[in-house]
Design a protein around this motif. Structure first.
Motif, short mmCIF file in Angstrom:
data_model
loop_
_atom_site.label_atom_id
_atom_site.label_comp_id
_atom_site.label_asym_id
_atom_site.label_seq_id
_atom_site.Cartn_x
_atom_site.Cartn_y
_atom_site.Cartn_z
N MET A 1 -12.21 -27.45 17.25
CA MET A 1 -13.64 -27.14 17.45
C MET A 1 -13.81 -25.82 18.19
O MET A 1 -13.23 -25.59 19.23
CB MET A 1 -14.28 -28.26 18.32
N SER A 2 -14.59 -24.93 17.62
CA SER A 2 -14.82 -23.65 18.31
C SER A 2 -15.94 -23.83 19.33
O SER A 2 -16.78 -24.72 19.20
CB SER A 2 -15.18 -22.58 17.30
N GLU A 3 -15.94 -22.95 20.31
CA GLU A 3 -16.97 -23.02 21.35
C GLU A 3 -18.31 -22.63 20.74
O GLU A 3 -18.39 -21.72 19.93
CB GLU A 3 -16.60 -22.03 22.45
N LYS A 4 -19.37 -23.31 21.19
CA LYS A 4 -20.69 -22.99 20.64
C LYS A 4 -21.21 -21.68 21.19
O LYS A 4 -21.04 -21.38 22.36
CB LYS A 4 -21.67 -24.09 21.04
N GLN A 5 -21.91 -20.92 20.33
CA GLN A 5 -22.57 -19.70 20.80
C GLN A 5 -23.83 -20.10 21.56
O GLN A 5 -24.40 -21.16 21.32
CB GLN A 5 -22.99 -18.85 19.60
N VAL B 1 -30.22 -21.43 10.55
CA VAL B 1 -29.30 -21.69 11.66
C VAL B 1 -27.88 -21.27 11.27
O VAL B 1 -27.17 -20.61 12.03
CB VAL B 1 -29.35 -23.18 12.08
N GLU B 2 -27.49 -21.62 10.05
CA GLU B 2 -26.14 -21.32 9.60
C GLU B 2 -25.94 -19.80 9.42
O GLU B 2 -24.92 -19.25 9.80
CB GLU B 2 -25.87 -22.07 8.28
N MET B 3 -26.96 -19.11 8.89
CA MET B 3 -26.85 -17.65 8.72
C MET B 3 -26.75 -16.96 10.07
O MET B 3 -26.02 -15.99 10.23
CB MET B 3 -28.06 -17.11 7.94
N CYS B 4 -27.49 -17.45 11.04
CA CYS B 4 -27.43 -16.87 12.40
C CYS B 4 -26.05 -17.09 12.98
O CYS B 4 -25.45 -16.19 13.56
CB CYS B 4 -28.49 -17.49 13.32
N ARG B 5 -25.53 -18.29 12.82
CA ARG B 5 -24.24 -18.62 13.40
C ARG B 5 -23.14 -17.74 12.77
O ARG B 5 -22.34 -17.13 13.47
CB ARG B 5 -23.94 -20.10 13.18
N LEU B 6 -23.17 -17.66 11.45
CA LEU B 6 -22.13 -16.91 10.76
C LEU B 6 -22.19 -15.41 11.04
O LEU B 6 -21.18 -14.73 11.09
CB LEU B 6 -22.21 -17.15 9.24
N SER B 7 -23.41 -14.88 11.22
CA SER B 7 -23.54 -13.44 11.47
C SER B 7 -23.48 -13.12 12.97
O SER B 7 -23.70 -11.98 13.37
CB SER B 7 -24.85 -12.93 10.87
N GLU C 1 -26.89 -28.85 17.58
CA GLU C 1 -25.55 -29.14 17.04
C GLU C 1 -24.74 -27.87 16.90
O GLU C 1 -23.52 -27.87 17.03
CB GLU C 1 -25.68 -29.79 15.65
N LYS C 2 -25.42 -26.78 16.58
CA LYS C 2 -24.71 -25.52 16.28
C LYS C 2 -24.67 -24.55 17.46
O LYS C 2 -23.82 -23.67 17.51
CB LYS C 2 -25.40 -24.80 15.10
N PHE C 3 -25.64 -24.65 18.36
CA PHE C 3 -25.72 -23.70 19.47
C PHE C 3 -25.86 -24.42 20.81
O PHE C 3 -26.36 -25.54 20.87
CB PHE C 3 -26.96 -22.80 19.31
N GLU C 4 -25.47 -23.72 21.87
CA GLU C 4 -25.75 -24.22 23.21
C GLU C 4 -27.10 -23.65 23.64
O GLU C 4 -27.25 -22.43 23.78
CB GLU C 4 -24.64 -23.77 24.17
N ILE C 5 -28.08 -24.52 23.83
CA ILE C 5 -29.44 -24.05 24.09
C ILE C 5 -29.69 -23.83 25.59
O ILE C 5 -29.52 -24.73 26.39
CB ILE C 5 -30.49 -25.05 23.52
N VAL C 6 -30.13 -22.60 25.92
CA VAL C 6 -30.43 -22.26 27.31
C VAL C 6 -31.82 -21.62 27.40
O VAL C 6 -32.45 -21.38 26.37
CB VAL C 6 -29.38 -21.26 27.90
N ASN C 7 -32.30 -21.37 28.63
CA ASN C 7 -33.59 -20.68 28.75
C ASN C 7 -33.40 -19.17 28.57
O ASN C 7 -32.28 -18.67 28.45
CB ASN C 7 -34.32 -21.05 30.05
N MET C 8 -34.49 -18.42 28.57
CA MET C 8 -34.43 -16.99 28.24
C MET C 8 -33.68 -16.20 29.31
O MET C 8 -32.96 -15.26 29.00
CB MET C 8 -35.85 -16.43 28.09
#
Ligand SMILES: [Zn+2]
Length: 324
Positions: free
Chosen positions: A1-5, A241-247, A295-302
């Motif tokens: 498992m890779s670390e989430k962006q 979401v997938e396009m953002c993750r891949l790019s 699921e794809k990203f680690e969500i944080v505040n701005m």
């Protein structure tokens, strides 16, 4: 498992009156509000999902006693508070420096009545931004701006800028072509970057649009798509979401009060897309969007997002100061 962006989530707390004002409806001058409904509802929704986000608050709302109870709940729940201007005028990019300073002073003062948090982030109403706004932000020690919506508007913006300054000499015009060229580059970048303003720098986190196509992907738009076809909206969002993750695009997703309200909650705004949906249905869909997102990203505040960006070695755009 890779670390989430990392990715960020924020909510622009546009009030009922600001929608009415932009739409040109009578009655906005008495500042009708729905904050007492939408704030607790959105807070509860975020609490259930263990999310801490940034609420961009309009100074005019913080200045009115009737909103204080709702607004203090936001910082009590440990969400970040950001500056969303005082008057919520989408033509903020046309303000003079003095007008901008007044706008910021009034907002900061009003918001200081509801929270001890220092404001370090700004989002212009209607994604309005100018080099002067950046200059004022830097002078007031803000850490980040998130007013850009990457589209293909740069040539338009430049034409407008020249149109507004007929007294300029050819030489000045030539100089500003470069200046504005650099500034407008920012409107095309989907990835976060930095503005260099004299000695100071600001992190810019664009409101993410779909990579390549640059169509909107904020929650309200995806909900709107779902009124035509839920599976289409779902597929669109998953692709985004997938396009953002891949790019390697660090997504910054935007929520609005109308994502948490139905036409029954705000009859004056029934004309808005998706206001015919029952609120349960909207919340269910927002929930689904956020689940895919988490699921794809680690969500944080701005602010956290901006701090991460600041540590990275990324491109800086130079903003030249206007001659005063
Ligand atoms: Zn707004």
């Amino acid at each position: 498992m890779s670390e989430k962006q990392i990715a960020s989530l924020s909510l622009d707390l546009d009030n009922k009156w600001s929608y009415m004002k932009t739409h040109g409806d009578a009655g906005w001058e008495s500042f009708p509000t729905y904050l007492e409904t939408v704030v607790p509802r959105s807070l509860e929704f975020l609490r259930e999902r263990k999310l801490k986000i940034t609420y961009f608050i309009v100074g005019q709302d913080a200045a009115r006693e009737e909103n204080h109870e709702a607004l203090t709940q936001i910082s009590d729940a440990q969400h970040e508070i950001g500056n969303h201007s005082f008057n919520h005028e989408p033509w903020l990019h046309l303000y003079s420096k003095t007008e901008l300073e007044t706008e910021f002073e009034r907002t900061e003062e009003a918001i200081s009545k509801i929270t001890n948090q220092k404001l370090v982030g700004f989002r212009g109403p209607g994604y309005s931004l100018s080099p002067t706004v950046l200059e004022v932000l830097a002078e007031r020690n803000y850490e980040y701006d998130c007013s850009t919506l990457p589209t293909y508007i740069a040539p338009l913006a430049r034409a407008y800028y020249f149109f507004k300054s007929p007294e300029m000499t050819d030489e000045e015009r030539e100089k500003r072509k470069k200046l504005f060229g650099k500034f407008s580059d920012g409107f095309q970048s989907l990835k976060p970057y930095k503005w260099q303003i004299g000695e100071k720098s600001l992190v810019e986190i664009p409101v993410t649009t779909l990579p390549v196509f640059k169509t909107p992907i904020h929650a309200s738009y995806v909900i709107y798509l779902s009124t035509f076809s839920k599976s289409l909206a779902r597929a669109y969002w998953k692709t985004a979401v997938e396009m953002c993750r891949l790019s390697g695009t660090q997504l910054s997703l935007l929520l609005h009060p109308l994502d948490f309200l139905s036409g029954e909650d705000a009859p004056e705004l029934k004309f808005f897309p998706a206001m015919n949906l029952p609120v349960e249905q909207k919340l269910e869909f927002v929930s689904e969007i956020l689940e895919t997102f988490g699921e794809k990203f680690e969500i944080v505040n701005m602010r956290q997002h901006a701090a991460t960006v600041r540590r990275e070695n990324i491109k800086s755009l130079i903003v030249e100061r206007a001659k005063s």
